[in-house]
Design a protein around this motif. Structure first.
Motif, PDB file in Angstrom:
ATOM      1  N   ALA A  28       0.831  -1.206   0.000  1.00 19.68           N
ATOM      2  CA  ALA A  28       0.000   0.000   0.000  1.00 19.68           C
ATOM      3  C   ALA A  28       0.866   1.256   0.000  1.00 19.68           C
ATOM      4  O   ALA A  28       0.572   2.230  -0.700  1.00 19.68           O
ATOM      5  N   ASN A  29       1.933   1.231   0.788  1.00 22.56           N
ATOM      6  CA  ASN A  29       2.862   2.370   0.804  1.00 22.56           C
ATOM      7  C   ASN A  29       3.411   2.651  -0.592  1.00 22.56           C
ATOM      8  O   ASN A  29       3.439   3.798  -1.061  1.00 22.56           O
ATOM      9  N   SER A  30       3.846   1.594  -1.268  1.00 23.37           N
ATOM     10  CA  SER A  30       4.466   1.755  -2.597  1.00 23.37           C
ATOM     11  C   SER A  30       3.465   2.298  -3.611  1.00 23.37           C
ATOM     12  O   SER A  30       3.778   3.217  -4.383  1.00 23.37           O
ATOM     13  N   TYR A  31       2.251   1.723  -3.612  1.00 26.02           N
ATOM     14  CA  TYR A  31       1.255   2.163  -4.596  1.00 26.02           C
ATOM     15  C   TYR A  31       0.783   3.586  -4.288  1.00 26.02           C
ATOM     16  O   TYR A  31       0.638   4.404  -5.206  1.00 26.02           O
ATOM     17  N   TYR A  32       0.573   3.886  -3.004  1.00 26.59           N
ATOM     18  CA  TYR A  32       0.107   5.218  -2.643  1.00 26.59           C
ATOM     19  C   TYR A  32       1.150   6.270  -3.005  1.00 26.59           C
ATOM     20  O   TYR A  32       0.815   7.362  -3.488  1.00 26.59           O
ATOM     21  N   LYS A  33       2.406   5.935  -2.813  1.00 25.15           N
ATOM     22  CA  LYS A  33       3.485   6.851  -3.185  1.00 25.15           C
ATOM     23  C   LYS A  33       3.466   7.107  -4.692  1.00 25.15           C
ATOM     24  O   LYS A  33       3.654   8.240  -5.154  1.00 25.15           O
ATOM     25  N   MET A 178      -7.363  -6.310   6.658  1.00 26.00           N
ATOM     26  CA  MET A 178      -6.237  -5.494   6.208  1.00 26.00           C
ATOM     27  C   MET A 178      -6.627  -4.626   5.011  1.00 26.00           C
ATOM     28  O   MET A 178      -6.215  -3.463   4.917  1.00 26.00           O
ATOM     29  N   LEU A 179      -7.429  -5.177   4.088  1.00 29.63           N
ATOM     30  CA  LEU A 179      -7.903  -4.353   2.974  1.00 29.63           C
ATOM     31  C   LEU A 179      -8.804  -3.236   3.477  1.00 29.63           C
ATOM     32  O   LEU A 179      -8.779  -2.112   2.953  1.00 29.63           O
ATOM     33  N   TYR A 180      -9.613  -3.541   4.476  1.00 26.19           N
ATOM     34  CA  TYR A 180     -10.477  -2.531   5.090  1.00 26.19           C
ATOM     35  C   TYR A 180      -9.623  -1.412   5.692  1.00 26.19           C
ATOM     36  O   TYR A 180      -9.922  -0.217   5.538  1.00 26.19           O
ATOM     37  N   ILE A 181      -8.548  -1.804   6.384  1.00 28.02           N
ATOM     38  CA  ILE A 181      -7.637  -0.817   6.982  1.00 28.02           C
ATOM     39  C   ILE A 181      -6.959   0.015   5.905  1.00 28.02           C
ATOM     40  O   ILE A 181      -6.836   1.243   6.028  1.00 28.02           O
ATOM     41  N   ILE A 182      -6.509  -0.643   4.844  1.00 25.43           N
ATOM     42  CA  ILE A 182      -5.843   0.082   3.758  1.00 25.43           C
ATOM     43  C   ILE A 182      -6.801   1.076   3.112  1.00 25.43           C
ATOM     44  O   ILE A 182      -6.427   2.220   2.819  1.00 25.43           O
ATOM     45  N   GLU A 183      -8.042   0.665   2.918  1.00 21.76           N
ATOM     46  CA  GLU A 183      -9.028   1.601   2.358  1.00 21.76           C
ATOM     47  C   GLU A 183      -9.231   2.780   3.302  1.00 21.76           C
ATOM     48  O   GLU A 183      -9.327   3.938   2.872  1.00 21.76           O
ATOM     49  N   LYS A 184      -9.303   2.510   4.586  1.00 22.23           N
ATOM     50  CA  LYS A 184      -9.547   3.556   5.576  1.00 22.23           C
ATOM     51  C   LYS A 184      -8.408   4.577   5.629  1.00 22.23           C
ATOM     52  O   LYS A 184      -8.650   5.784   5.744  1.00 22.23           O
ATOM     53  N   TYR A 185      -7.163   4.092   5.509  1.00 17.55           N
ATOM     54  CA  TYR A 185      -6.008   4.979   5.683  1.00 17.55           C
ATOM     55  C   TYR A 185      -5.404   5.472   4.371  1.00 17.55           C
ATOM     56  O   TYR A 185      -4.852   6.578   4.314  1.00 17.55           O
ATOM     57  N   TYR A 186      -5.505   4.646   3.325  1.00 21.69           N
ATOM     58  CA  TYR A 186      -4.875   5.008   2.055  1.00 21.69           C
ATOM     59  C   TYR A 186      -5.880   5.375   0.973  1.00 21.69           C
ATOM     60  O   TYR A 186      -5.512   5.954  -0.045  1.00 21.69           O
ATOM     61  N   GLY A 187      -7.142   4.984   1.147  1.00 21.34           N
ATOM     62  CA  GLY A 187      -8.157   5.243   0.128  1.00 21.34           C
ATOM     63  C   GLY A 187      -8.546   3.979  -0.630  1.00 21.34           C
ATOM     64  O   GLY A 187      -7.813   2.988  -0.661  1.00 21.34           O
ATOM     65  N   ARG A 188      -9.725   4.029  -1.273  1.00 24.75           N
ATOM     66  CA  ARG A 188     -10.270   2.853  -1.928  1.00 24.75           C
ATOM     67  C   ARG A 188      -9.430   2.409  -3.131  1.00 24.75           C
ATOM     68  O   ARG A 188      -9.283   1.217  -3.389  1.00 24.75           O
ATOM     69  N   GLU A 189      -8.871   3.348  -3.877  1.00 22.83           N
ATOM     70  CA  GLU A 189      -8.085   2.969  -5.047  1.00 22.83           C
ATOM     71  C   GLU A 189      -6.899   2.089  -4.657  1.00 22.83           C
ATOM     72  O   GLU A 189      -6.627   1.067  -5.295  1.00 22.83           O
ATOM     73  N   THR A 190      -6.205   2.470  -3.594  1.00 23.54           N
ATOM     74  CA  THR A 190      -5.063   1.689  -3.123  1.00 23.54           C
ATOM     75  C   THR A 190      -5.516   0.321  -2.612  1.00 23.54           C
ATOM     76  O   THR A 190      -4.874  -0.705  -2.880  1.00 23.54           O
ATOM     77  N   ALA A 191      -6.641   0.298  -1.906  1.00 20.20           N
ATOM     78  CA  ALA A 191      -7.158  -0.970  -1.378  1.00 20.20           C
ATOM     79  C   ALA A 191      -7.548  -1.915  -2.512  1.00 20.20           C
ATOM     80  O   ALA A 191      -7.268  -3.117  -2.458  1.00 20.20           O
ATOM     81  N   LEU A 192      -8.197  -1.396  -3.534  1.00 20.74           N
ATOM     82  CA  LEU A 192      -8.587  -2.233  -4.673  1.00 20.74           C
ATOM     83  C   LEU A 192      -7.360  -2.769  -5.401  1.00 20.74           C
ATOM     84  O   LEU A 192      -7.337  -3.918  -5.849  1.00 20.74           O
ATOM     85  N   TRP A 193      -6.348  -1.941  -5.528  1.00 20.46           N
ATOM     86  CA  TRP A 193      -5.118  -2.383  -6.188  1.00 20.46           C
ATOM     87  C   TRP A 193      -4.465  -3.509  -5.385  1.00 20.46           C
ATOM     88  O   TRP A 193      -4.040  -4.528  -5.949  1.00 20.46           O
TER      89      TRP A 193
END
Length: 331
Positions: A28-33, A178-193
């Motif tokens: 998630a860090n890599s994609y969000y960056k 974990m996907l729920y957490i990623i969506e919450k903190y990074y956004g839905r696009e990052t979670a879907l990826w």
């Protein structure tokens, strides 16, 4: 800079609930960056232990904490890893220092907390789950209810969130959390990826369909155990609660009270769950149609059978058969 702490406990932890969250959050860090065009990592992720000694799990896997609880002054999210369940009392005892640290982070910093599967036991020791909804592995629900009666346990839920405290059900549902957490903190696009890249189903609803009801017999009320066995041996009949109370020689009002205390179910709920478990087994392994299964387990009203079946499994009888019948799956 935001910070996430993944707990590395002593004892019988499930290594996947430490390694997989670490890997998913780094993804998630890599994609969000990449999509944000920034230069910094969005979250710093640490594996946090009571000390920095490597922890050996199952005599095979070794994980070395990157920080100790004394080195973490402030963290945005704590992820409480799961235990195998082999000896929960001992695991809770040897990891008790995490309890005060989690409470301190929550009270002083407003830290969010996510407990994965049986990690709920360690989190419940803090008292932070009292009067809150929580999920855990359905196989440990009776033990959890007895140990933490002030927690609103929701064993049918794959994930729960109550005021910044998140929890997940059966072992690998922590991936959904974990996907729920990623969506919450990074956004839905990052979670879907992350979902697509990892092959993790994104939107699951509940774990009822995976539950196996074996009856709650971890109590010392011998007469109630007799009643349970009578129900389990005669589920195909039309059962009357007053008659069962009479069979085990307990007054009706006392029977209702003692049965609920011992099993966490009313007698009628217990009867329903035994019948539905039998229906599930028939739908999984036979060619009987829905009505035949219904009659076999002692139901005569189709609407009542269907609604009760869906209440305890989250699926209609037909959907359950189509999903789990061995002959259908392998043809």
């Amino acid at each position: 800079m935001n910070h996430i702490s993944i707990i590395v406990p002593k004892g019988n932890a499930i290594t996947g609930t430490i390694v997989a969250p670490y890997n998913l959050l780094n993804m998630a860090n890599s994609y969000y960056k990449k999509i944000s065009g920034g230069d910094e990592i969005y979250f710093i992720i640490d594996l946090v232990g009571l000390d920095k000694e490597p922890v050996l799990y199952q005599s095979l896997f070794q994980i070395t904490p990157t920080k100790t609880i004394d080195e973490i002054e402030k963290t945005s999210l704590i992820i409480v890893s799961a235990f195998t369940g082999a000896n929960l009392e001992k695991d809770i005892e040897i990891n008790s220092a995490f309890v005060s640290w989690i409470k301190k982070q929550r009270f002083e910093n407003g830290t969010d907390i996510a407990c994965l599967c049986t990690g709920a036991f360690l989190l419940a020791e803090t008292g932070l789950l009292n009067d809150k909804s929580c999920s855990t592995h359905w196989m440990t629900q009776d033990h959890f209810k007895q140990r933490y009666p002030s927690v609103h346990l929701r064993p049918e839920k794959i994930i729960c969130e109550d005021n910044g405290i998140m929890s997940s059900g059966g072992v690998y549902y922590f991936l959904t959390l974990m996907l729920y957490i990623i969506e919450k903190y990074y956004g839905r696009e990052t979670a879907l990826w992350c979902s697509k890249s990892s092959g993790i189903e994104f939107d699951l609803i509940n774990q009822n369909q995976f539950m196996i009801f074996n009856g709650q017999k971890e109590h010392d009320d011998h007469s109630i155990k007799q009643a349970q066995l009578y129900i389990e041996n005669n589920f195909e009949q039309k059962l009357n609660v007053d008659e069962i109370a009479n069979i085990v020689k307990i007054g009706s009002r006392s029977f209702l009270r003692r049965f609920k205390k011992a099993t966490s179910n009313t007698p009628q709920e217990y009867i329903q769950r035994v019948k539905i478990e039998a229906a599930k087994k028939s739908l999984e392994s036979t060619n009987l149609n829905i009505q035949q299964v219904m009659y076999k387990v002692g139901y005569i009203d189709e609407q009542s059978f269907r609604s009760t079946f869906k209440k305890y499994t989250g699926l209609s009888p037909l959907d359950y058969r189509n999903k789990y019948n061995r002959k259908i799956i392998f043809t």
